[in-house]
Enzyme design. Structure first.
Site, PDB file in Angstrom:
ATOM      1  N   GLU A   1      60.324  -0.183 -22.679  1.00 50.04           N
ATOM      2  CA  GLU A   1      58.811   0.177 -22.170  1.00 50.04           C
ATOM      3  C   GLU A   1      58.186   0.554 -23.370  1.00 50.04           C
ATOM      4  O   GLU A   1      58.717   1.153 -24.551  1.00 50.04           O
ATOM      5  CB  GLU A   1      58.971   1.318 -21.312  1.00 50.04           C
ATOM      6  CG  GLU A   1      59.383   1.181 -20.075  1.00 50.04           C
ATOM      7  CD  GLU A   1      59.459   2.325 -19.126  1.00 50.04           C
ATOM      8  OE1 GLU A   1      58.823   3.360 -19.426  1.00 50.04           O
ATOM      9  OE2 GLU A   1      60.151   2.315 -17.831  1.00 50.04           O
TER      10      GLU A   1
ATOM     11  N   ASP B   1      65.608   1.163 -14.123  1.00 49.38           N
ATOM     12  CA  ASP B   1      65.850   2.668 -14.010  1.00 49.38           C
ATOM     13  C   ASP B   1      64.998   3.233 -12.865  1.00 49.38           C
ATOM     14  O   ASP B   1      65.284   4.386 -12.612  1.00 49.38           O
ATOM     15  CB  ASP B   1      65.692   3.110 -15.501  1.00 49.38           C
ATOM     16  CG  ASP B   1      64.314   3.150 -16.085  1.00 49.38           C
ATOM     17  OD1 ASP B   1      63.407   2.625 -15.151  1.00 49.38           O
ATOM     18  OD2 ASP B   1      63.953   3.585 -16.872  1.00 49.38           O
ATOM     19  N   SER B   2      64.451   2.523 -12.086  1.00 53.13           N
ATOM     20  CA  SER B   2      63.784   3.100 -10.708  1.00 53.13           C
ATOM     21  C   SER B   2      65.032   3.337  -9.902  1.00 53.13           C
ATOM     22  O   SER B   2      64.990   4.045  -8.989  1.00 53.13           O
ATOM     23  CB  SER B   2      63.033   2.166 -10.207  1.00 53.13           C
ATOM     24  OG  SER B   2      64.084   0.841  -9.883  1.00 53.13           O
TER      25      SER B   2
ATOM     26  N   LYS C   1      65.358  -4.787 -20.857  1.00 53.44           N
ATOM     27  CA  LYS C   1      64.154  -4.549 -20.633  1.00 53.44           C
ATOM     28  C   LYS C   1      63.790  -3.013 -21.208  1.00 53.44           C
ATOM     29  O   LYS C   1      64.760  -2.013 -21.125  1.00 53.44           O
ATOM     30  CB  LYS C   1      63.315  -4.468 -19.350  1.00 53.44           C
ATOM     31  CG  LYS C   1      61.949  -4.045 -19.033  1.00 53.44           C
ATOM     32  CD  LYS C   1      61.560  -4.377 -17.542  1.00 53.44           C
ATOM     33  CE  LYS C   1      61.714  -3.359 -16.429  1.00 53.44           C
ATOM     34  NZ  LYS C   1      61.032  -1.881 -16.823  1.00 53.44           N
TER      35      LYS C   1
ATOM     36  N   ASP D   1      67.649  -2.431 -17.304  1.00 50.78           N
ATOM     37  CA  ASP D   1      66.714  -1.705 -18.091  1.00 50.78           C
ATOM     38  C   ASP D   1      67.188  -0.819 -19.191  1.00 50.78           C
ATOM     39  O   ASP D   1      68.552  -0.467 -18.768  1.00 50.78           O
ATOM     40  CB  ASP D   1      66.059  -0.663 -17.085  1.00 50.78           C
ATOM     41  CG  ASP D   1      64.474  -0.804 -16.558  1.00 50.78           C
ATOM     42  OD1 ASP D   1      63.916  -1.665 -17.457  1.00 50.78           O
ATOM     43  OD2 ASP D   1      64.197  -0.412 -15.962  1.00 50.78           O
TER      44      ASP D   1
ATOM     45  N   GLU E   1      52.666  -3.197 -15.228  1.00 56.08           N
ATOM     46  CA  GLU E   1      52.792  -2.272 -14.194  1.00 56.08           C
ATOM     47  C   GLU E   1      51.429  -1.564 -14.003  1.00 56.08           C
ATOM     48  O   GLU E   1      51.061  -0.726 -15.145  1.00 56.08           O
ATOM     49  CB  GLU E   1      53.827  -1.402 -14.392  1.00 56.08           C
ATOM     50  CG  GLU E   1      54.063  -0.439 -13.261  1.00 56.08           C
ATOM     51  CD  GLU E   1      55.315   0.308 -13.000  1.00 56.08           C
ATOM     52  OE1 GLU E   1      56.311  -0.037 -13.642  1.00 56.08           O
ATOM     53  OE2 GLU E   1      55.394   1.038 -12.177  1.00 56.08           O
TER      54      GLU E   1
HETATM   55  O1  KIV Z   1      62.648   0.264 -13.161  1.00 56.07           O
HETATM   56  C1  KIV Z   1      62.077  -0.693 -12.582  1.00 56.07           C
HETATM   57  O2  KIV Z   1      62.261  -0.969 -11.327  1.00 56.07           O
HETATM   58  C2  KIV Z   1      61.091  -1.166 -12.981  1.00 56.07           C
HETATM   59  C3  KIV Z   1      60.199  -2.257 -12.232  1.00 56.07           C
HETATM   60  C4  KIV Z   1      59.306  -1.157 -11.242  1.00 56.07           C
HETATM   61  C5  KIV Z   1      59.327  -3.303 -12.985  1.00 56.07           C
HETATM   62  O3  KIV Z   1      60.697  -1.159 -14.217  1.00 56.07           O
END
Ligand code: KIV
Length: 273
Positions: free
Chosen positions: A124, A54-55, A122, A93, A191
């Site tokens: 959090e 989600d970056s 993924k 994510d 992280e």
């Molecule tokens: O959203 C993302 O790109 C991430 C990575 C930085 C691990 O969670």
């Protein structure tokens, strides 16, 4: 149908093969990716795990946090990335609030897998998230947990800060790492935590850890592709490195990163906390 043959030169990276990599001590190289062309480049140059993070809210959409990213956005980018991959494992994510309770987490993850083509999702945190990790794992949706600096919690943290520097925080992170593994996570991103803490968690856990700003002793490393190519606007995060500098192409930069992760040349002490 079912044509993959374990051990073939082009054998795809699978969830069980990641566990084997930890057992063998063979480092896992991971990068974020948001489109099919970069996906093909990462895949061809040895990246094991491709993450549609989600970056994308920050590096693709230009927001100041990951919070505006929606499930539709991640599904769209995951499907694009999936079209570029042959071998790498695709992780997607779950964005902010798309796993706020178990039914929502299951429905969101199902879209990432069925529409996006992800092999793993993924999410959090620990705490209330443990129930969703267990529910997903029970339904055979592999889960990557994410602890330490969890960007979706930026407002609680008051900024993007290293986590786990105080002894009490470090003990809480160790307990959370054990809890996500026990709930059924197959992989754990750590992280921005001190290298010694990440090393301890990596040593204590049976599942592989993937570090970003977490030192060299994790079982693998991940970077945001824009950081690796030196195109992220503003100050480069301490934990990243511009692998394009001195290389002639994006492909060469990606290959140099993979080699540096495998040989433990990256991250160096200067990239850790
Ligand atoms: O959203 C993302 O790109 C991430 C990575 C930085 C691990 O969670």
């Amino acid at each position: 149908m079912y044509a993959s043959s374990p051990g073939a030169a082009t054998a795809p990276i699978t969830v069980p093969s990641l566990a084997q990599r930890k057992a063998d001590g063979s480092k896992i190289a991971s990068l974020t990716c948001y489109d099919a062309s970069f996906a093909a480049c990462l895949d061809a140059n040895g990246v094991d795990v491709v993450l549609v993070g989600d970056s994308l809210g920050m590096v693709v959409q230009g927001h100041s946090s990951t919070l505006p990213v929606t499930l539709d956005h991640v599904v769209y980018h995951t499907a694009a990335v999936a079209r570029g991959l042959r071998k790498a494992l695709l992780v997607a994510d779950l964005p902010f609030m798309t796993y706020r309770d178990v039914p929502t987490a299951l429905a969101s993850a199902a879209r990432l897998v069925a529409e996006g083509g992800a092999a793993m999702v993924k999410l959090e945190g620990a705490g209330y998230v443990l129930e969703s990790i267990a529910a997903l794992a029970e339904r055979d949706i592999p889960v990557c947990a994410h602890l330490g600096l969890t960007p979706q919690s930026v407002h609680r943290f008051g900024g993007y800060r290293v986590q786990g520097r105080q002894a009490s925080e470090a003990e809480r992170l160790v307990a959370e790492a054990h809890a996500v593994a026990e709930a059924g996570a197959d992989l754990l991103v750590l992280e921005c935590v001190p290298a010694a803490l990440a090393a301890r968690i990596t040593q204590e856990l049976a599942i592989p850890t993937i570090g970003i700003g977490a030192g060299a002793d994790c079982d693998g490393q991940v970077l945001v592709i824009h950081d690796l190519l030196g195109v992220t606007p503003g100050k480069r995060p301490r934990f990243s490195k511009d692998f394009l500098a001195g290389q002639g192409s994006v492909a060469a930069a990606v290959a140099a990163y993979v080699e540096a992760v495998r040989t433990k040349a990256f991250p160096a002490a200067e990239h850790a906390y």
